[in-house]
Design an enzyme around this catalytic site. Structure first.
Site, PDB file in Angstrom:
ATOM      1  CG  PHE A  30      -4.795   3.082   3.250  1.00 45.25           C
ATOM      2  CD1 PHE A  30      -3.837   2.669   3.508  1.00 45.25           C
ATOM      3  CD2 PHE A  30      -5.673   4.090   3.921  1.00 45.25           C
ATOM      4  CE1 PHE A  30      -3.640   3.543   5.421  1.00 45.25           C
ATOM      5  CE2 PHE A  30      -5.406   4.295   5.016  1.00 45.25           C
ATOM      6  CZ  PHE A  30      -4.409   3.667   5.601  1.00 45.25           C
TER       7      PHE A  30
ATOM      8  CE1 TYR B 242      -4.487   4.544  13.369  1.00 48.98           C
ATOM      9  CE2 TYR B 242      -4.107   4.677  10.865  1.00 48.98           C
ATOM     10  CZ  TYR B 242      -3.984   4.678  11.421  1.00 48.98           C
ATOM     11  OH  TYR B 242      -3.261   3.081  11.296  1.00 48.98           O
TER      12      TYR B 242
ATOM     13  CB  ILE C  35      -8.461   1.492  10.795  1.00 48.80           C
ATOM     14  CG1 ILE C  35      -7.875   1.556   9.385  1.00 48.80           C
ATOM     15  CG2 ILE C  35      -6.829   2.240  12.046  1.00 48.80           C
ATOM     16  CD1 ILE C  35      -7.233   3.249   9.307  1.00 48.80           C
TER      17      ILE C  35
ATOM     18  CG  PHE D 282       0.235   8.764   6.553  1.00 40.82           C
ATOM     19  CD1 PHE D 282       0.178   7.457   6.368  1.00 40.82           C
ATOM     20  CD2 PHE D 282      -0.821   9.089   5.976  1.00 40.82           C
ATOM     21  CE1 PHE D 282      -1.347   6.122   6.597  1.00 40.82           C
ATOM     22  CE2 PHE D 282      -2.298   7.812   5.103  1.00 40.82           C
ATOM     23  CZ  PHE D 282      -1.984   7.208   5.555  1.00 40.82           C
ATOM     24  CG  ASP D 283       3.623   3.678   6.570  1.00 42.48           C
ATOM     25  OD1 ASP D 283       4.412   3.549   6.340  1.00 42.48           O
ATOM     26  OD2 ASP D 283       3.031   3.002   6.849  1.00 42.48           O
TER      27      ASP D 283
ATOM     28  CE1 TYR E 118       0.872   1.725   4.194  1.00 36.82           C
ATOM     29  CE2 TYR E 118       0.780  -0.131   4.805  1.00 36.82           C
ATOM     30  CZ  TYR E 118       0.943   0.469   4.974  1.00 36.82           C
ATOM     31  OH  TYR E 118       1.949   1.364   6.238  1.00 36.82           O
TER      32      TYR E 118
END
Length: 499
Positions: A285, A268, A242, A222-223, A212
């Protein structure tokens, strides 16, 4: 007015000013500076103004216009950047995250979210903002930039806001929208690329491996699992991820790519995750499903070629030779016997290959070709093979059986092909000393095998088998077998494996 520390605020042309000033201010722009000369007849005339302005005085004014508005003014919106893709715009009751610079009409900065390095987060259209901002944000899309100008009646009115915003001030906000959602939103799935062959879709309880890229709605990354060069591995629908991802991963195919947009109440929430994911952030994502399986899965066996003559089939104990091509479910190559130019040889049931391969090689005939899909709990498990097979990976083997040598009955290391000599011990005892040492024993067994009278278990080191057989017969471990110690299989207790 400078001495008083406050601007002079007045309506123009409403006789609230002396006639000369009323006329002088007409046509001025904000930040324009004028030197105004007013004769007595258009000022305070023959009477003057108390002790400050004598009669018949000509007045000189150095005027700087800071602000201008009309009671009929409404919010003015000027969009100076709008993304090509604008699939959704702000509606009443949406929750937004935006950055802004707030200035007065003359350009004086009074506030900025950028200096705080934090977005302004709020609901729109329900009275949480000043009226002008509530109106000015409507219709914006993520990434859009606009200038919102509002009169004081839609800002902070006659009183202003502390020392930063004076009373009766027009406000100008330079806004960029970063995020947008509604509390009623669920997840959305877009940009699906589904493989043509999709025999199975993920369900609750499956274990999935996927790559992802995770970004905010404005595109900020962010990731990424790609940066770690490792998939993200988890169970689906069990709360390990999540809530929005739990839902978004259901119903996917192996090899599928999709974009999952998750509102903060399914991600979150208001707190975020510190520096990377701000509070109340919508997450995007882009995922690529590598494989998935269920802990209840067994080996999937598909025979795509079976020879006409297929009477002899493999079983436990048989020595088999086969070729294979090994890959992951996404087609990533792992290994192939063809690369080495030789077959892979194993004794079925001896633990020489992973359990899933043991299962897939059974009941197979020479020349048969199969595809095996082996879940990780029957393959290399959670750890995988360092540098070759990722942890928790489903494996695909294309196999072809090349040769099969029938094994011995279970529990036997050696069998006779014909009748057993009634005088075995005497034949072994070559020097006739009443004892059979390891050399005599080994020579005798090798002679029986070479002449076709007996057969050792195939696929194993014959010397190790013979040494094991000798040790079992040498019951007192003195290095010699006596006639009393020597026993055939049918003479042994049931739990003892011998000749």
């Amino acid at each position: 007015s400078y001495d008083r520390g406050s601007t002079y605020n007045v309506y123009v042309g409403k006789k609230q000013l002396i006639e000369g000033m009323d006329k002088a201010l007409i046509g001025m722009c904000v930040n324009e500076r004028r030197l105004v000369k007013i004769p007595p007849k258009m000022a305070y005339g023959k009477e003057g103004y108390g002790e400050i302005i004598p009669p018949d005085s000509i007045l000189h004014f150095d005027v700087l216009l800071l602000d201008i508005w009309n009671p009929e003014d409404t919010v003015q919106i000027k969009t100076y950047f709008k993304p090509d893709n604008c699939s959704r715009t702000i509606q009443v009751s949406d929750f937004v995250r935006y950055h802004y610079n707030g200035t007065l009409l003359d350009g004086t900065l009074f506030d900025s979210s950028h200096t705080r390095m934090r977005t302004y987060d709020t609901y729109v259209g329900i009275g949480w903002l000043i009226a002008g901002m509530d109106q000015g944000l409507l219709g914006m899309c993520v990434g859009e930039k606009r200038i919102i100008t509002m009169p004081p009646s839609l800002g902070y009115g006659e009183n202003g806001d502390g020392s930063d915003i004076p009373g009766q001030a027009s406000l100008v906000f330079d806004v960029v929208l970063l995020d947008l959602h509604n509390p009623k939103d669920g997840i959305s799935v877009d940009n699906q690329i589904v493989p043509e062959a999709c025999e199975r879709k993920s369900q609750v309880g499956d274990f999935i491996r996927y790559h992802y890229n995770g970004s905010l709605l404005d595109g900020t990354l962010f990731d990424s699992s790609y940066s770690r060069n490792r998939t993200y591995d988890t169970y689906i629908g069990k709360g390990y991820v999540i809530a929005g991802m739990d839902e978004g991963l259901l119903g996917v195919c192996i090899g599928e790519k999709r974009t999952i947009v998750i509102p903060p109440h399914l991600a979150y929430g208001e707190e975020g995750t510190g520096t990377k994911i701000p509070g109340s952030a919508v997450l995007v994502f882009d995922i690529h499903v590598i494989d998935f399986h269920n802990p209840s899965d067994s080996v999937e066996i598909k025979a795509y070629y079976v020879p006409t003559d297929c009477e002899v089939r493999s079983k436990k104990g048989d020595f088999i030779k086969y070729h294979y091509n090994a890959s992951l479910m996404d087609g990533t190559f792992i290994d192939s016997t063809h690369s080495y130019g030789k077959t892979y040889n194993v004794v079925l049931g001896s633990g020489q290959v992973v359990l899933g391969m043991e299962m897939g090689l059974k009941d197979m005939c020479v020349g048969e070709k199969r595809t095996l899909v082996i879940p990780p709990h029957l393959g290399y498990g959670e750890r995988g093979v360092d540098g070759e097979v990722p942890g928790s990976a489903v494996l695909v083997f294309d196999i072809e059986m090349v040769d099969l040598e029938e094994g011995l009955p279970e529990g036997y290391m050696f069998i006779w092909n014909g009748d057993v000599s009634p005088d075995l011990f005497t034949e072994m005892d070559k020097n006739k000393d009443g004892h059979v040492d390891s050399v005599e024993f080994s020579d005798y067994i090798h002679r029986q095998v070479s002449t076709g009278k007996g057969r050792l278990a195939p696929g194993m080191d014959p010397n190790r088998i013979i040494d094991n057989m000798f040790s079992n017969q040498d019951r007192n471990s003195d290095g010699m077998i006596t006639e009393d110690e020597f026993k055939l299989k049918d003479q042994e207790p049931k739990e003892h494996d011998e000749l």
